[in-house]
Structure formats: C-alpha cells, structure tokens
Scaffold this active site. Structure first.
Site, PDB file in Angstrom:
ATOM      1  CB  THR A 188      -0.949  -0.002   1.215  1.00  0.00           C
ATOM      2  OG1 THR A 188      -1.634  -1.249   1.262  1.00  0.00           O
ATOM      3  CG2 THR A 188      -1.979   1.100   1.128  1.00  0.00           C
ATOM      4  CE1 TYR A 211      -0.126  -9.383   3.538  1.00  0.00           C
ATOM      5  CE2 TYR A 211       1.428  -7.799   2.644  1.00  0.00           C
ATOM      6  CZ  TYR A 211       0.138  -8.278   2.754  1.00  0.00           C
ATOM      7  OH  TYR A 211      -0.880  -7.644   2.077  1.00  0.00           O
ATOM      8  CE  LYS A 256      -1.267  -6.932   5.756  1.00  0.00           C
ATOM      9  NZ  LYS A 256      -0.698  -5.866   4.881  1.00  0.00           N
ATOM     10  CB  VAL A 260      -1.789  -5.164   9.036  1.00  0.00           C
ATOM     11  CG1 VAL A 260      -0.998  -4.196   8.157  1.00  0.00           C
ATOM     12  CG2 VAL A 260      -0.942  -5.609  10.225  1.00  0.00           C
TER      13      VAL A 260
END
EC number: 4.3.3.7
Length: 299
Positions: free
Chosen positions: A54, A142, A170, A210
């Site tokens: 992001t 992640y 995550k 998150v």
C-alpha cells in the site's frame, strides 16, 4: 523509544498499512508522510506499516524507503509501532532493506512472501529465517498468496515460529480454517491482513488488524476491536456490518488507488500515484463516494 509491546500484541492491535505521499511532481513527500502518520495515530492506530504494498514499495528506491522510515519514526515513533516492509523476491536485497530499516529506527519488519518466483516451502523458510537473522528487530510474516502466488503452509509457519524474532503473521490468505490451525499450532500473534475478515479472524484467535481501510475508518476499527475484546460481540458485529460498504468500495479497484483518492478528497496527504498505478476515473470516484457514504464516510 518504541511503545510498550507484549508477546500477545508485539506491534499493537490496530495498524494501518500507510500509503506513501508524493508531491505533485512525484517526489517523496516526507512532511506529508509525517502528517498522515500523526493523523492515523490520533485516529486510533497504535501501529503504522510503511514501505508495504500500500506504500507503493515496488516503485520507491531503497534510499526513499529509509528516509520514509526515519521520518515516520520521528513523527510518531514514541506513540506507535513503526513496522517497515523489508522483503522482495530477492533474499539478498531483502537483507539490505531489513538492515537499512533497522538503522533508520524501525521498531519491526514486515516480510512478505517472495512474489513471482514461486519458491518451494523450504525456500520460503530460508528466506524468512535469513531476514530474521539479519537484524535484532521482531518480524511479522506476510502471507498473501493472491499476490505472491505461493502460500506459506501451516507447517512452514510453525517452523518459522521457532525463530525468536519471528513473532507475528499478517494473514491475507482468506482461509479461516487454515488460520485456525496455524494460530493454534504456531502461537504467533495473528493480524488480519484482509479487512473484510477483520472480525471473523478475531473469533479464531487474531489479536488485531493491519488495515488499508484504516486510512478512513480507524476509529470504527478500534471501536470494533474494543467491543469484541470486552465481550460485546453484538456491538462488534454491528460495526462490522456498518463497514461492509467501505470494505467493498475500497477494494473495487487496487487499494492504493482508492485510498489515495479518498485521502485527497478529505484534504489529507496523498499525492499522485507512480506507474503502473493510475488515478480513478470520474465514474470510479463517484462510485467510491457512494460506497463510503453508505458506510458513514463522507468524501
């Protein structure tokens, strides 16, 4: 000094994966990044992730990444955990990014599954272990097979959890069954990486989020989490259902694109996108306005 953490919540509970603001000419906007980070912490975040997807990490230089970490730590590092993305599909480069993030003052690292290369599970294990060995910082894995092409299997997550600095995951796998088993077997602090599943993942053992939609609804996410953890599941469900149009609208297009469009229309730092990402059309902006308004957010 980093904020206080616990083994159960090593990076806080509500984190936003922050966009990277750019100036009108496309340069890094460090002042804007500091103002946006402060706004997010004021809105209820106890963690900020920088240099993630992001944050348009594929299009920022190593020097820009280090500058961004340093600026955000200076702005909010005494009030929130600053976690830096430090993983690519090149392990050697990832180690350089991890060490640079540590030197810039990051409180932790986010290590995404190596994308595009589709390594086997042993390759994933060695990649993540090497990142964890490279610094003294705690690491959040992640797991996002929709982008990386390869999931981190539960058995690999359990192996990685034995590393003293791999403390969290995550989860953007979108599989509550696998998440249930992995949470139980690994003991890692589990963070939702899929906003639509924030509340469901809490129910199987996640400790926080998150988030991308945290850019526009952090107070609501904090309220949902607080309601759930205090035992008011009905209230948490009510907030979750109210936010459904926001979850939908923010991901009708690529999340960075919609987030920057929303922030710009709220007068917050965002700036342009770097190619290959492009701006929303007027029709897409109108749809985003309708979606967010249905969830109580005005642009």
């Amino acid at each position: 000094m980093a904020p206080t953490s616990t083994p159960q919540t090593p990076f806080g509970r509500v984190l936003t994966a922050m966009v990277t603001p750019f100036t009108a000419d496309g340069a890094l906007d460090l002042d804007g990044a500091q103002r946006l980070a402060a706004h997010l912490v004021d809105a209820g975040n106890d963690g900020i992730v920088v240099n993630g997807t992001t944050g348009e990490s594929p299009t920022t230089s190593d020097a820009e990444k280090a500058q961004l970490v340093r600026a955000v730590v200076a702005a909010v590092g005494d009030r929130a955990h600053v976690v830096a993305g430090a993983s690519t599909n090149n392990t050697a480069h990832s180690l350089e990014l991890a060490r640079a993030a540590e030197q810039a003052g990051a409180h932790g690292l986010l290590a995404v599954t190596p994308y595009y290369s589709k390594p086997p599970q042993e390759g994933l294990y060695r990649h993540f272990a090497a990142i964890a060995d490279a610094t003294g910082l705690p690491v959040m894995l992640y797991d996002i097979p929709g982008r990386s092409g390869v999931p981190i299997n539960t058995e690999t997550i359990v192996r990685l959890a034995e590393h003293p600095r791999i403390v969290a995951n995550k989860d953007a796998k979108g599989d509550l069954g696998r998440a249930s088993w992995a949470i139980a077997a690994s003991g890692l602090a589990w963070y939702s990486g899929d906003d639509m599943l924030n509340l469901p993942l809490l129910s199987v053992g996640a400790v926080g989020f998150v988030s991308v939609v945290g850019h526009v609804v952090s107070p609501e996410l904090r309220a949902m989490l607080d309601a759930y953890t205090s035992g008011d599941v009905a209230k948490a469900t009510e907030i979750h259902q109210k936010l459904l149009p926001v979850f939908t609208g923010m991901f009708r297009n690529q999340g960075v694109i919609t987030t920057k469009a929303a922030l710009a229309r709220q007068g917050l730092p965002a700036g342009p996108l770097r190619l290959p990402l492009v701006e929303l059309t007027d029709e897409e902006v109108a749809q985003l306005r309708r979606d967010l308004a249905a969830g109580g957010v005005q642009l």
